[in-house]
Design an enzyme around this catalytic site. Structure first.
Site, mmCIF file in Angstrom:
data_model
loop_
_atom_site.group_PDB
_atom_site.id
_atom_site.type_symbol
_atom_site.label_atom_id
_atom_site.label_comp_id
_atom_site.label_asym_id
_atom_site.label_seq_id
_atom_site.Cartn_x
_atom_site.Cartn_y
_atom_site.Cartn_z
ATOM 1 C CD GLU A 96 -2.936 -1.118 2.213
ATOM 2 O OE1 GLU A 96 -2.885 -0.282 3.120
ATOM 3 O OE2 GLU A 96 -3.863 -1.923 2.069
ATOM 4 C CB CYS A 129 2.590 7.359 3.361
ATOM 5 S SG CYS A 129 3.038 6.198 4.658
ATOM 6 C CB CYS A 136 5.844 -4.972 9.619
ATOM 7 S SG CYS A 136 7.198 -4.251 10.590
ATOM 8 C CB CYS A 140 4.227 -2.406 17.019
ATOM 9 S SG CYS A 140 5.930 -2.031 16.621
ATOM 10 C CB CYS A 143 1.149 -1.689 14.138
ATOM 11 S SG CYS A 143 1.457 -1.570 12.367
ATOM 12 C CB CYS A 359 -0.405 6.112 11.599
ATOM 13 S SG CYS A 359 0.225 7.676 11.066
HETATM 14 N N1 SAH Z 1 7.792 0.642 10.785
HETATM 15 C C1 SAH Z 1 8.141 1.996 10.934
HETATM 16 C C2 SAH Z 1 7.442 2.896 9.974
HETATM 17 C C3 SAH Z 1 5.967 2.621 9.691
HETATM 18 S S1 SAH Z 1 4.829 2.878 10.975
HETATM 19 C C4 SAH Z 1 7.864 2.453 12.349
HETATM 20 O O1 SAH Z 1 7.187 1.764 13.074
HETATM 21 O O2 SAH Z 1 8.384 3.498 12.716
HETATM 22 C C5 SAH Z 1 4.582 4.634 11.019
HETATM 23 C C6 SAH Z 1 4.075 5.155 12.388
HETATM 24 O O3 SAH Z 1 2.739 4.721 12.647
HETATM 25 C C7 SAH Z 1 4.922 4.668 13.564
HETATM 26 O O4 SAH Z 1 5.356 5.755 14.322
HETATM 27 C C8 SAH Z 1 3.957 3.814 14.372
HETATM 28 O O5 SAH Z 1 4.269 3.884 15.743
HETATM 29 C C9 SAH Z 1 2.613 4.412 14.022
HETATM 30 N N2 SAH Z 1 1.481 3.502 14.200
HETATM 31 C C10 SAH Z 1 1.453 2.171 14.035
HETATM 32 N N3 SAH Z 1 0.211 1.689 14.288
HETATM 33 C C11 SAH Z 1 -0.552 2.746 14.632
HETATM 34 C C12 SAH Z 1 -1.937 2.895 14.988
HETATM 35 N N4 SAH Z 1 -2.765 1.849 15.050
HETATM 36 N N5 SAH Z 1 -2.394 4.129 15.259
HETATM 37 C C13 SAH Z 1 -1.574 5.206 15.185
HETATM 38 N N6 SAH Z 1 -0.272 5.126 14.834
HETATM 39 C C14 SAH Z 1 0.237 3.903 14.574
HETATM 40 FE FE1 SF4 Z 2 6.141 -2.641 11.807
HETATM 41 FE FE2 SF4 Z 2 3.820 -1.477 12.418
HETATM 42 FE FE3 SF4 Z 2 5.743 -1.711 14.284
HETATM 43 FE FE4 SF4 Z 2 6.078 -0.002 12.228
HETATM 44 S S1 SF4 Z 2 4.496 0.121 13.819
HETATM 45 S S2 SF4 Z 2 7.569 -1.479 13.039
HETATM 46 S S3 SF4 Z 2 5.028 -1.140 10.580
HETATM 47 S S4 SF4 Z 2 4.649 -3.407 13.291
#
Ligand code: SAH
Ligand code: SF4
Length: 367
Positions: A96, A129, A136, A140, A143, A359
């Site tokens: 995406e 973006c 991934c 986390c 996410c 995000c």
């Molecule tokens: N993997 C990298 C970049 C992609 S995520 C990273 O984690 O930094 C981009 C941002 O989205 C990150 O700062 C992450 O903490 C945030 N993010 C992930 N899941 C989210 C959610 N459900 N709501 C809001 N922000 C989120």
């Molecule tokens: Fe991966 Fe989502 Fe964590 Fe970013 S926030 S490192 S995309 S699992």
């Protein structure tokens, strides 16, 4: 007969294109023509590269060569102007990419203030973006991309291909419009470091982006933060902090067991910033988990002495995510606590939540 495997030209450096040209026994200057056709003119197919002789183009085609490995498969427009694209690669898998046009004023998706720029009437601003991996592996807990696991790394061509596909779909004129790139889509860019950095160089040298218009976000792959600091050409750095201490960070980001906050903050302190540059810390606010006053205080302590700013993101909720979004007042109070302590703090407004483009929502949702 099985089709011969397709080989993308997009993703090759000027030197690599020169080798292709040499192999075909074509004069050297054809490499420059190819490079410009692919990256600056963004021509999507060999047929359209009319600066090259037909026989050369046919020879390349016969060997399975095509321009881009990335094709837009579907797009989902949001009521706020955001568009989420499903971009398909040669193997049939997709990632995406999100287009976010910016209105007047307010905050850009990378957290920079519009006031930073000289206001110019009719000037278009937008942020793309981009994804760096299919899925991934970092897992986390807040996410949605994490739920996919990681399928594979993207190549530099697949990363640049996303950008070019969207620029072409939006008919962007790079001379007249101000486009930012954020590497904040699916995946952890620093776990695909070399292809990601190769893509950055191609975007700068070929497509015409300046490094100051790009931001990469990492969840905290400490050794790569060190490497990144010594790159001669590099985007700005954002670090996903997301918690005020190790205990809480471990619960939502398993990678904190490998690279804890001590190590992460040391890397941030050691990071060689350019003139006027700041590190961005992203902080996803999870209701009653990391959004309290005492947490803000801990964050302030932790960031003391680092030239930085903080982007607060209220959780974008989704199925299977065991956290809730804080009330607006809570987000505001958290922001004010940071600002009062002298840390510039911004609230990133959600873009394209209705189409699962915000995000942490990138999950290849097809509806
Ligand atoms: N993997 C990298 C970049 C992609 S995520 C990273 O984690 O930094 C981009 C941002 O989205 C990150 O700062 C992450 O903490 C945030 N993010 C992930 N899941 C989210 C959610 N459900 N709501 C809001 N922000 C989120
Ligand atoms: Fe991966 Fe989502 Fe964590 Fe970013 S926030 S490192 S995309 S699992």
């Amino acid at each position: 007969m099985a089709a011969s495997p397709k080989i993308p030209l997009l993703g090759l450096t000027f030197q690599e294109l020169s080798a292709v040209v040499q192999q075909q026994k074509e004069p050297e200057y054809r490499a420059r023509q190819l490079f410009e056709a692919i990256y600056s003119h963004r021509l999507p197919s060999l047929e359209l590269i009319s600066t090259l002789p037909r026989r050369f183009r046919s020879a390349l085609q016969e060997q399975g060569m095509e321009v881009s490995p990335a094709q837009i498969q579907k797009s989902f427009p949001s009521v706020d102007g955001t568009i989420r694209y499903l971009v398909e690669m040669f193997d049939g898998e997709s990632v995406e990419t999100v287009w976010m046009p910016e209105g007047d004023g307010g905050e850009a998706a990378d957290g920079s203030e519009a006031g930073d720029e000289i206001a110019e009437a009719g000037f278009d601003r937008a942020t793309i973006c981009v994804s760096s991996q299919m899925g991934c592996a970092v897992n986390c807990q807040f996410c949605l991309t994490a739920q996919l696991g990681v399928k594979r790394n993207l190549t530099a061509g697949e990363i640049v291909g996303q950008v070019i596909a969207v620029l072409n779909d939006r008919r962007v004129d790079m001379e007249r419009q101000r486009i930012n790139i954020v590497f904040m889509g699916m995946g952890e860019p620093f776990l695909n470091y070399w292809e990601f950095m190769k893509a950055v160089r191609l975007l700068v040298e070929g497509v015409g982006f300046s490094e100051s218009r790009m931001t990469v976000s990492t969840s905290g792959i400490v050794p790569r933060i060190h490497d990144f600091g010594s790159e001669p050409v590099r985007p700005k750095l954002a670090i996903s902090l997301n918690a005020p201490n190790d205990q809480l960070r471990e619960r939502i980001m398993p990678l904190n067991r490998k690279w804890n906050l001590d190590k992460l903050m040391q890397a941030a302190r050691d990071f060689p910033l350019r003139n006027r540059e700041r590190i961005t810390f992203e902080y996803v606010l999870l209701r009653d988990f990391n959004d309290r006053k005492e947490h803000a205080r801990e964050v302030v302590e932790m960031l003391r002495g680092i030239r930085c700013k903080v982007n607060l993101i209220a959780l974008n909720p989704g199925p299977g995510i065991a956290f809730a979004t804080p009330e607006e007042q809570q987000v505001h109070d958290f922001q004010q606590d940071l600002i009062r302590a002298g840390i510039p703090a911004f609230v990133r407004r959600p873009r394209g939540r209705d189409i699962y483009a915000a995000c942490g929502q990138l999950k290849r949702t097809v509806a």
